[in-house]
Design a protein around this motif. Structure first.
Motif, PDB file in Angstrom:
ATOM      1  N   GLY A 179       5.214 -11.187   8.767  1.00 42.00           N
ATOM      2  CA  GLY A 179       4.518  -9.967   9.188  1.00 42.00           C
ATOM      3  C   GLY A 179       4.561  -8.889   8.124  1.00 42.00           C
ATOM      4  O   GLY A 179       3.561  -8.211   7.848  1.00 42.00           O
ATOM      5  N   ALA A 180       5.725  -8.732   7.487  1.00 38.24           N
ATOM      6  CA  ALA A 180       5.875  -7.718   6.434  1.00 38.24           C
ATOM      7  C   ALA A 180       4.992  -8.046   5.234  1.00 38.24           C
ATOM      8  O   ALA A 180       4.374  -7.151   4.634  1.00 38.24           O
ATOM      9  CB  ALA A 180       7.338  -7.635   6.005  1.00 38.24           C
ATOM     10  N   ILE A 181       4.899  -9.329   4.881  1.00 37.73           N
ATOM     11  CA  ILE A 181       4.052  -9.743   3.750  1.00 37.73           C
ATOM     12  C   ILE A 181       2.578  -9.482   4.069  1.00 37.73           C
ATOM     13  O   ILE A 181       1.819  -9.017   3.200  1.00 37.73           O
ATOM     14  CB  ILE A 181       4.279 -11.236   3.425  1.00 37.73           C
ATOM     15  N   ILE A 182       2.160  -9.758   5.307  1.00 41.28           N
ATOM     16  CA  ILE A 182       0.780  -9.463   5.724  1.00 41.28           C
ATOM     17  C   ILE A 182       0.471  -7.983   5.527  1.00 41.28           C
ATOM     18  O   ILE A 182      -0.584  -7.602   5.008  1.00 41.28           O
ATOM     19  CB  ILE A 182       0.557  -9.864   7.205  1.00 41.28           C
ATOM     20  N   ILE A 183       1.426  -7.148   5.924  1.00 38.05           N
ATOM     21  CA  ILE A 183       1.246  -5.698   5.811  1.00 38.05           C
ATOM     22  C   ILE A 183       1.127  -5.280   4.349  1.00 38.05           C
ATOM     23  O   ILE A 183       0.231  -4.519   3.971  1.00 38.05           O
ATOM     24  CB  ILE A 183       2.422  -4.968   6.500  1.00 38.05           C
ATOM     25  N   VAL A 184       2.017  -5.790   3.506  1.00 39.47           N
ATOM     26  CA  VAL A 184       2.018  -5.410   2.087  1.00 39.47           C
ATOM     27  C   VAL A 184       0.733  -5.857   1.397  1.00 39.47           C
ATOM     28  O   VAL A 184       0.108  -5.086   0.651  1.00 39.47           O
ATOM     29  CB  VAL A 184       3.244  -6.010   1.368  1.00 39.47           C
ATOM     30  N   ILE A 185       0.303  -7.104   1.650  1.00 34.80           N
ATOM     31  CA  ILE A 185      -0.933  -7.613   1.035  1.00 34.80           C
ATOM     32  C   ILE A 185      -2.133  -6.771   1.477  1.00 34.80           C
ATOM     33  O   ILE A 185      -3.026  -6.458   0.676  1.00 34.80           O
ATOM     34  CB  ILE A 185      -1.147  -9.099   1.400  1.00 34.80           C
ATOM     35  N   THR A 186      -2.133  -6.376   2.755  1.00 35.60           N
ATOM     36  CA  THR A 186      -3.221  -5.543   3.264  1.00 35.60           C
ATOM     37  C   THR A 186      -3.256  -4.200   2.562  1.00 35.60           C
ATOM     38  O   THR A 186      -4.327  -3.688   2.207  1.00 35.60           O
ATOM     39  CB  THR A 186      -3.066  -5.335   4.784  1.00 35.60           C
ATOM     40  N   VAL A 187      -2.088  -3.602   2.344  1.00 32.91           N
ATOM     41  CA  VAL A 187      -2.005  -2.322   1.629  1.00 32.91           C
ATOM     42  C   VAL A 187      -2.592  -2.454   0.229  1.00 32.91           C
ATOM     43  O   VAL A 187      -3.373  -1.614  -0.223  1.00 32.91           O
ATOM     44  CB  VAL A 187      -0.536  -1.844   1.557  1.00 32.91           C
ATOM     45  N   ILE A 188      -2.230  -3.527  -0.467  1.00 34.80           N
ATOM     46  CA  ILE A 188      -2.720  -3.745  -1.837  1.00 34.80           C
ATOM     47  C   ILE A 188      -4.237  -3.961  -1.835  1.00 34.80           C
ATOM     48  O   ILE A 188      -4.964  -3.357  -2.631  1.00 34.80           O
ATOM     49  CB  ILE A 188      -1.997  -4.942  -2.486  1.00 34.80           C
ATOM     50  N   LEU A 189      -4.736  -4.806  -0.916  1.00 33.30           N
ATOM     51  CA  LEU A 189      -6.171  -5.074  -0.828  1.00 33.30           C
ATOM     52  C   LEU A 189      -6.955  -3.805  -0.501  1.00 33.30           C
ATOM     53  O   LEU A 189      -8.041  -3.573  -1.034  1.00 33.30           O
ATOM     54  CB  LEU A 189      -6.446  -6.134   0.246  1.00 33.30           C
ATOM     55  N   ASN A 190      -6.392  -2.993   0.365  1.00 32.64           N
ATOM     56  CA  ASN A 190      -7.031  -1.728   0.728  1.00 32.64           C
ATOM     57  C   ASN A 190      -7.187  -0.826  -0.488  1.00 32.64           C
ATOM     58  O   ASN A 190      -8.245  -0.225  -0.719  1.00 32.64           O
ATOM     59  CB  ASN A 190      -6.203  -1.040   1.818  1.00 32.64           C
ATOM     60  N   GLY A 191      -6.116  -0.744  -1.299  1.00 34.18           N
ATOM     61  CA  GLY A 191      -6.178   0.072  -2.512  1.00 34.18           C
ATOM     62  C   GLY A 191      -7.204  -0.455  -3.500  1.00 34.18           C
ATOM     63  O   GLY A 191      -7.961   0.316  -4.107  1.00 34.18           O
ATOM     64  N   VAL A 192      -7.251  -1.782  -3.671  1.00 35.00           N
ATOM     65  CA  VAL A 192      -8.213  -2.410  -4.588  1.00 35.00           C
ATOM     66  C   VAL A 192      -9.642  -2.161  -4.111  1.00 35.00           C
ATOM     67  O   VAL A 192     -10.527  -1.813  -4.891  1.00 35.00           O
ATOM     68  CB  VAL A 192      -7.943  -3.938  -4.698  1.00 35.00           C
ATOM     69  N   PHE A 193      -9.854  -2.315  -2.802  1.00 33.50           N
ATOM     70  CA  PHE A 193     -11.184  -2.117  -2.234  1.00 33.50           C
ATOM     71  C   PHE A 193     -11.642  -0.677  -2.396  1.00 33.50           C
ATOM     72  O   PHE A 193     -12.799  -0.409  -2.735  1.00 33.50           O
ATOM     73  CB  PHE A 193     -11.175  -2.507  -0.750  1.00 33.50           C
ATOM     74  N   LYS A 194     -10.722   0.254  -2.172  1.00 29.14           N
ATOM     75  CA  LYS A 194     -11.042   1.679  -2.313  1.00 29.14           C
ATOM     76  C   LYS A 194     -11.432   1.997  -3.752  1.00 29.14           C
ATOM     77  O   LYS A 194     -12.368   2.735  -4.013  1.00 29.14           O
ATOM     78  CB  LYS A 194      -9.822   2.504  -1.888  1.00 29.14           C
ATOM     79  N   HIS A 195     -10.681   1.418  -4.708  1.00 32.05           N
ATOM     80  CA  HIS A 195     -10.966   1.631  -6.124  1.00 32.05           C
ATOM     81  C   HIS A 195     -12.336   1.038  -6.479  1.00 32.05           C
ATOM     82  O   HIS A 195     -13.123   1.638  -7.213  1.00 32.05           O
ATOM     83  CB  HIS A 195      -9.882   0.987  -6.982  1.00 32.05           C
ATOM     84  N   TYR A 196     -12.643  -0.159  -5.944  1.00 35.12           N
ATOM     85  CA  TYR A 196     -13.912  -0.827  -6.205  1.00 35.12           C
ATOM     86  C   TYR A 196     -15.080   0.011  -5.685  1.00 35.12           C
ATOM     87  O   TYR A 196     -16.109   0.155  -6.342  1.00 35.12           O
ATOM     88  CB  TYR A 196     -13.922  -2.208  -5.552  1.00 35.12           C
ATOM     89  N   LYS A 197     -14.928   0.567  -4.477  1.00 32.28           N
ATOM     90  CA  LYS A 197     -15.991   1.378  -3.868  1.00 32.28           C
ATOM     91  C   LYS A 197     -16.267   2.629  -4.705  1.00 32.28           C
ATOM     92  O   LYS A 197     -17.409   3.034  -4.857  1.00 32.28           O
ATOM     93  CB  LYS A 197     -15.595   1.774  -2.454  1.00 32.28           C
ATOM     94  N   LYS A 198     -15.190   3.223  -5.266  1.00 30.87           N
ATOM     95  CA  LYS A 198     -15.363   4.416  -6.107  1.00 30.87           C
ATOM     96  C   LYS A 198     -16.102   4.066  -7.393  1.00 30.87           C
ATOM     97  O   LYS A 198     -16.974   4.788  -7.856  1.00 30.87           O
ATOM     98  CB  LYS A 198     -14.000   5.041  -6.431  1.00 30.87           C
ATOM     99  N   ASP A 199     -15.734   2.909  -8.011  1.00 34.08           N
ATOM    100  CA  ASP A 199     -16.408   2.467  -9.231  1.00 34.08           C
ATOM    101  C   ASP A 199     -17.874   2.165  -8.969  1.00 34.08           C
ATOM    102  O   ASP A 199     -18.745   2.404  -9.803  1.00 34.08           O
ATOM    103  CB  ASP A 199     -15.716   1.214  -9.793  1.00 34.08           C
ATOM    104  N   ASP A 200     -18.167   1.658  -7.771  1.00 32.98           N
ATOM    105  CA  ASP A 200     -19.529   1.297  -7.400  1.00 32.98           C
ATOM    106  C   ASP A 200     -20.423   2.524  -7.299  1.00 32.98           C
ATOM    107  O   ASP A 200     -21.620   2.477  -7.578  1.00 32.98           O
ATOM    108  CB  ASP A 200     -19.493   0.561  -6.055  1.00 32.98           C
ATOM    109  N   LYS A 201     -19.791   3.662  -6.907  1.00 31.65           N
ATOM    110  CA  LYS A 201     -20.543   4.916  -6.775  1.00 31.65           C
ATOM    111  C   LYS A 201     -20.764   5.610  -8.109  1.00 31.65           C
ATOM    112  O   LYS A 201     -21.628   6.438  -8.252  1.00 31.65           O
ATOM    113  CB  LYS A 201     -19.790   5.880  -5.831  1.00 31.65           C
ATOM    114  N   ALA A 202     -19.882   5.276  -9.109  1.00 27.38           N
ATOM    115  CA  ALA A 202     -19.935   5.976 -10.397  1.00 27.38           C
ATOM    116  C   ALA A 202     -21.202   5.637 -11.183  1.00 27.38           C
ATOM    117  O   ALA A 202     -21.815   4.617 -10.977  1.00 27.38           O
ATOM    118  CB  ALA A 202     -18.713   5.579 -11.202  1.00 27.38           C
TER     119      ALA A 202
END
Length: 295
Positions: A272-295
């Motif tokens: 469960g803890a690993i699921i949470i950590v991976i989700t946090v990392i993916l969320n950060g990557v996705f957020k960064h990708y969305k910002k780059d997409d807008k640039a």
């Protein structure tokens, strides 16, 4: 500007690591949660007041802002009381795993505070985090009371983080934190007076407790809390709460090696803890990708 943001991210990760160690100190200090928070906020307030005087900053804040700071101080005091109570009735690993819900609550509440739309992927990743948390709760049912306290703590934590995100625009972080801690001490003191808790024994602590409290109040509170408010000038409250989700990782690893047996959990807990950590990392990557997409 980009360098400033990078420095803020690195500073935030150092702060989150310190917060992970805060939970260890909470487990090692042998006084109840309310007294622990009272001492923590009092000592941290003294450190901050001395820092403000040394830096020759002004203590003055507008009356309207002052009352907001008083309210936030009450939220912080309650947040920490529930946090340390959760540790004492369960353990560090359980308490910090519940804190991973912070980003989910922030994704729902930040749009209300800052007038932006709800982002679907923030809610989506938040739901995955809840699934990981549900797995933990299913196998660690004996720690249910600790989970409830931790849940109350993180909801309060999100609320004061969002409020500080707005206050930081007009006030110095050290001054904001000084008044918030002062308010926390005031409210807990009133409660203790009515409960008759201020006895001679209340002020008699072991040398070990005093040393741990001083470390908790200086490095883990006065420095870390003020710095966390300061980084909000460059980072959004959601980003702060998202990064804070790494606190369980740092804290659980530290607890395993420092506290030993009590912190050894089931295999399902770590899944469960690993699921949470991976989700946090993916969320950060996705957020960064969305910002780059807008640039």
């Amino acid at each position: 500007m980009q360098n400033d943001k990078l420095k803020s991210y690195l500073s935030l990760h150092l702060i989150v690591f310190i917060w992970g160690f805060t939970a260890i100190l909470g487990a090692l200090i042998t006084i109840n949660a309310e007294a622990l928070v009272w001492y923590r906020m009092l000592l941290a307030g003294i450190f901050l007041g001395s820092f403000i005087i040394f830096k020759k900053e002004s203590f003055r804040v507008p009356v309207k802002a002052f009352f907001k700071l008083i309210f936030v101080g009450l939220l912080i005091a309650l947040h920490w009381i529930f946090f340390f109570r959760a540790i004492h009735v369960s353990n560090v690993s359980i308490t910090l795993s519940i804190f991973s819900l912070g980003a989910f609550f922030a994704s729902l509440l930040e749009p209300i505070f800052f007038g932006r739309k709800v982002l679907w992927y923030e809610v989506f990743f938040g739901l995955i985090i809840i699934a990981g948390l549900a797995l933990i709760m299913q196998v660690e049912i004996q720690y249910l009371n600790g989970m409830y306290y931790a849940l109350a703590s993180i909801i309060l934590g999100v609320l004061f983080t969002l409020m500080n995100g707005k206050l930081i625009a007009d006030h110095e972080p050290s001054v904001i934190t000084f008044y918030e801690f002062g308010a926390g001490v005031f409210f807990i003191t009133i409660y203790f007076l009515f409960q008759g808790k201020f006895t001679a024994d209340f002020f008699v602590l072991s040398v070990n407790n005093w040393l741990l409290l001083l470390l908790l109040a200086s490095v883990c509170t006065a420095y870390a809390f003020t710095a966390s408010v300061k980084v909000m000038r460059k980072l959004t409250p959601y980003t702060v709460m998202l990064t804070t989700n790494l606190e369980p990782v740092y804290g659980i690893i530290l607890a395993y090696f420092i506290l030993g047996g009590k912190e050894k959990m089931s295999t399902e807990f770590y899944i469960g803890a690993i699921i949470i950590v991976i989700t946090v990392i993916l969320n950060g990557v996705f957020k960064h990708y969305k910002k780059d997409d807008k640039a």
